[in-house]
Design a protein around this motif. Structure first.
Motif, PDB file in Angstrom:
ATOM      1  N   GLU A  69       0.815  -1.180   0.028  1.00 26.43           N
ATOM      2  CA  GLU A  69       0.075   0.050  -0.008  1.00 26.43           C
ATOM      3  C   GLU A  69       1.022   1.119   0.017  1.00 26.43           C
ATOM      4  N   SER A  70       1.746   1.325  -0.827  1.00 28.64           N
ATOM      5  CA  SER A  70       2.846   2.290  -0.909  1.00 28.64           C
ATOM      6  C   SER A  70       2.471   3.186  -2.114  1.00 28.64           C
ATOM      7  N   TRP A  71       2.628   4.486  -1.620  1.00 30.71           N
ATOM      8  CA  TRP A  71       2.368   5.761  -2.737  1.00 30.71           C
ATOM      9  C   TRP A  71       3.803   5.842  -3.557  1.00 30.71           C
ATOM     10  N   ALA A  72       3.343   6.446  -4.911  1.00 33.72           N
ATOM     11  CA  ALA A  72       4.724   7.049  -5.784  1.00 33.72           C
ATOM     12  C   ALA A  72       4.150   7.944  -6.580  1.00 33.72           C
ATOM     13  N   GLU A  73       5.272   8.698  -7.045  1.00 31.98           N
ATOM     14  CA  GLU A  73       4.772   9.950  -8.102  1.00 31.98           C
ATOM     15  C   GLU A  73       5.953  10.163  -8.643  1.00 31.98           C
ATOM     16  N   ALA A  74       5.697  10.586  -9.837  1.00 28.48           N
ATOM     17  CA  ALA A  74       6.956  10.914 -10.866  1.00 28.48           C
ATOM     18  C   ALA A  74       6.218  12.054 -11.662  1.00 28.48           C
ATOM     19  N   LEU A  83       2.330  11.791 -12.111  1.00 31.69           N
ATOM     20  CA  LEU A  83       1.689  10.829 -12.042  1.00 31.69           C
ATOM     21  C   LEU A  83       1.454  10.351 -10.825  1.00 31.69           C
ATOM     22  N   VAL A  84       0.595  10.262  -9.866  1.00 37.52           N
ATOM     23  CA  VAL A  84       0.490   9.645  -8.657  1.00 37.52           C
ATOM     24  C   VAL A  84      -0.181   8.261  -8.876  1.00 37.52           C
ATOM     25  N   ALA A  85       0.384   7.433  -7.642  1.00 37.36           N
ATOM     26  CA  ALA A  85      -0.349   5.968  -7.748  1.00 37.36           C
ATOM     27  C   ALA A  85      -0.055   5.433  -6.262  1.00 37.36           C
ATOM     28  N   VAL A 132      11.445   3.730 -12.524  1.00 38.82           N
ATOM     29  CA  VAL A 132      12.042   5.230 -12.177  1.00 38.82           C
ATOM     30  C   VAL A 132      12.259   5.622 -10.723  1.00 38.82           C
ATOM     31  N   GLY A 133      12.026   4.754  -9.809  1.00 37.22           N
ATOM     32  CA  GLY A 133      12.378   5.005  -8.596  1.00 37.22           C
ATOM     33  C   GLY A 133      11.223   5.892  -7.990  1.00 37.22           C
ATOM     34  N   GLY A 134       9.970   5.966  -8.450  1.00 37.08           N
ATOM     35  CA  GLY A 134       8.886   6.850  -7.891  1.00 37.08           C
ATOM     36  C   GLY A 134       8.180   6.247  -6.670  1.00 37.08           C
ATOM     37  N   PHE A 135       8.273   5.185  -5.956  1.00 37.21           N
ATOM     38  CA  PHE A 135       7.818   4.687  -4.781  1.00 37.21           C
ATOM     39  C   PHE A 135       8.864   5.004  -3.673  1.00 37.21           C
TER      40      PHE A 135
END
Length: 197
Positions: A69-74, A83-85, A132-135
């Motif tokens: 349940e981890s957030w990411a954005e890039a 983009l946020v997921a 891309v290391g967004g998390f």
């Protein structure tokens, strides 16, 4: 499942199962007094819990849980769009360090055709974010698999589906589709239709 994986305590065997059932009771507490919800979902959850604990033990031999349940954005390349997921789960293969992006489903799983056509871009875009290391707290790494875990608790208790054979191509296509979508909606002449076909 999120709390079970994040909280400390046994994860395997009868002790792990007892802990997962206890976590389930905490989460289900608001609906346990609703007889129809309880009668339908609690037995299913108990079946899922037993499978989940056994599956975790098998997976631990080859995988480690890298994010839950981890957030990411890039920033999407060539756009001003971020983009946020939020991913249900990402596992890391112990031997190679590659990742598996996993989505839990209690409903229907998108077909391979829908994913390929761009109608279900969630997992491919989460894979791009992981690459891309967004998390947060997860180092960038190649994504090897995109997997849906259908958890309905019936018969069978679960199904695992890998709708994508060529992960790099699908991830690149999803990113390209998002870039085109952002470019289109950047144009002042593009209408925001309420129900586009």
């Amino acid at each position: 499942l999120e709390l079970f994986l994040k909280e400390s305590g046994p994860k395997y065997g009868e002790e792990g199962l007892a802990r997962l059932i206890a976590v389930g009771r905490r989460v289900f507490e608001p609906v346990l007094t609703q007889p129809t919800v309880y009668a339908f979902w609690w037995p299913r959850f108990e079946h899922i819990a037993r499978w989940f604990v056994e599956n975790e033990k098998r997976r631990a031999e080859k995988y480690e849980v890298a994010a839950v349940e981890s957030w990411a954005e890039a920033n999407v390349p060539d756009t001003d769009f971020t983009l946020v997921a939020k991913a249900d789960r990402i596992d890391r293969k112990r031997e190679s360090g590659t990742l598996e992006v996993i989505d839990y489903k209690t409903g229907n799983i998108p077909t391979a055709k829908r994913v390929a056509a761009g109608f279900a871009p969630q997992l491919p875009l989460e894979a791009w974010l992981a690459e891309v290391g967004g998390f947060k707290g997860l180092a960038a790494a190649a994504v090897e698999e995109l997997i849906f875990w259908e958890l309905k608790g019936g018969d069978p208790v679960q199904k695992q589906r890998k709708p994508v054979k060529d992960v790099p191509h699908t991830v690149a296509a999803a990113l390209e589709g998002l870039q085109r979508l952002v470019a289109e909606f950047t144009q002042p002449s593009t209408p925001y239709l309420s129900n586009p076909r």
